[in-house]
Design a protein around this motif. Structure first.
Motif, short mmCIF file in Angstrom:
data_model
loop_
_atom_site.label_atom_id
_atom_site.label_comp_id
_atom_site.label_asym_id
_atom_site.label_seq_id
_atom_site.Cartn_x
_atom_site.Cartn_y
_atom_site.Cartn_z
N ARG A 29 -2.68 8.74 -5.53
CA ARG A 29 -2.82 8.98 -4.10
C ARG A 29 -2.74 10.47 -3.79
O ARG A 29 -1.87 11.19 -4.29
N ALA A 50 1.24 11.40 -1.24
CA ALA A 50 2.20 10.35 -1.55
C ALA A 50 3.44 10.95 -2.15
O ALA A 50 3.39 11.99 -2.82
N GLU A 92 7.21 3.95 -2.70
CA GLU A 92 6.14 4.93 -2.54
C GLU A 92 5.79 5.01 -1.06
O GLU A 92 5.59 3.99 -0.41
N THR A 150 2.91 6.65 1.35
CA THR A 150 1.60 7.28 1.28
C THR A 150 0.94 7.27 2.65
O THR A 150 1.26 6.46 3.51
N LEU A 208 -2.56 6.75 4.58
CA LEU A 208 -3.91 6.19 4.50
C LEU A 208 -4.79 6.93 5.51
O LEU A 208 -4.44 7.04 6.69
N GLU A 268 -9.92 5.11 5.01
CA GLU A 268 -9.30 4.03 4.24
C GLU A 268 -8.88 2.88 5.14
O GLU A 268 -9.03 1.70 4.79
#
Length: 348
Positions: A178, A181, A220, A222, A224, A228
């Protein structure tokens, strides 16, 4: 690609989500409980008000646990299951145990706590810098009772660990690949009377499996991108068909006890009628181990532990519940998580 070292955070909102010590501005937002997802409609939103839903339909609730079984959730809420599981194809794991020298294989059943919330930020979409939230200070400001530290993907618990192997993403290792992230190790020490209750329970429990006074989890976080969000079809989850601004996704892929996984997903979209506002839809999902929820008889035998029945504690209906974090029970914890995040976003 390894986690960004300069950045940092955590929910979990295990969170895994997920707020004692939250900024005073958090009090400007109030929670308004609703009874159906349709009540989360954008045209019904009110200033500084968070519409919140964490109770499934009565016919879906397991009366002994107060939660919905994973299998029922997957069947009746397939869109939620797709986006709020560790990964879309996730199923309850098969595990092996040895009893009296006999090796047995069985499915690790889970019950789901799922919360949905929606509110309107009094900020235009182009004023939001979501990437700046993928950092440790943001996580630390949500719930100071939970302690966090950044780790690299190499430092995270091994994907082969029995409690993490089934949560491993089939296409990549967590915290890698990613572009934006971070990987976080989080620790939460149970508060109030819970540690004492745990010590007593460890002495009298029929099972030899120890209960720990601290929750340890790894996740995690992250970001988007709008592209996405569109490609994934997250509008089918939010039910709002307006251009996305982005989404924050935190996946708890390891927990040392109580839960199998957690997911916090906050989707940011343009307001359909007001260009100066941003609609935020937040989901928190926790996969609770079903065998933990079946301990009622075991605890009811000991007078001092009758209020430590796990289902009651998780629901916030025990005399052992305390504070505003996880020890308060999932309903209180989830509401405080959502309120704290809303306050931080509004202030920034």
């Amino acid at each position: 690609m390894p986690c960004n070292k300069p950045a940092a955070w955590l929910l979990a909102w295990t969170a895994l989500a997920w707020c004692s010590g939250a900024p005073a501005a958090a009090q400007e937002f109030k929670i308004e409980d609703v009874t159906a997802l349709t009540a989360l409609a954008v045209d019904q939103l009110k200033p500084k008000t968070i519409f919140f839903l964490d109770r499934p339909a009565d016919e879906l609730i397991d009366p002994d646990a107060g939660l919905i079984k994973f299998e029922d959730w997957a069947q009746t809420k397939p869109v939620q299951k797709q986006f709020l599981s560790p990964y879309p194809s996730y199923v309850e794991p098969m595990v092996e145990v040895t009893t009296d020298g006999v090796r047995k294989r069985f499915r690790e059943k889970q019950h789901m706590y799922v919360a949905a919330a929606r509110y309107a930020l009094d900020r235009a979409p182009d004023t939001l810098d979501l990437a700046s939230l993928v950092k440790l200070p943001f996580i630390e400001s949500i719930d100071p009772a939970i302690k966090h530290r950044l780790i690299t993907s190499a430092e995270a618990v091994s994907p082969k660990d029995p409690r993490a192997i089934h949560n491993q993403h089939p296409l990549r290792r967590w915290c890698e690949v990613r572009p934006i992230a971070i990987c976080i190790h989080s620790s939460y020490a149970f508060e109030g009377k819970l540690p004492l209750g745990i010590r007593i329970a460890n002495k009298i429990r029929e099972s030899s499996k120890r209960i720990y006074e601290t929750l340890e989890f790894e996740s995690e976080l992250t970001l988007l991108s709008p592209e996405e969000v569109t490609e994934m079809g997250l509008s089918t989850l939010t039910g709002l068909d307006t251009p996305p601004v982005g989404a924050l996704e935190q996946t708890i892929f390891y927990v040392n006890q109580v839960m199998q996984f957690g997911k916090l997903l906050a989707v940011f979209q343009q307001h359909p009628t007001d260009p100066k506002q941003t609609v935020v839809t937040v989901y928190m999902a926790l996969g609770v181990e079903s065998n933990l929820l079946s301990k009622k008889k075991e605890y009811s035998k000991v007078p001092v532990l009758r209020n430590l029945v796990p289902a009651q504690v998780l629901a916030g209906k025990s005399s052992f519940n305390t504070g505003k974090s996880i020890s308060a029970g999932l309903p209180v914890y989830a509401r405080n998580q959502v309120k704290a995040i809303a306050a931080i976003l509004q202030k920034k």
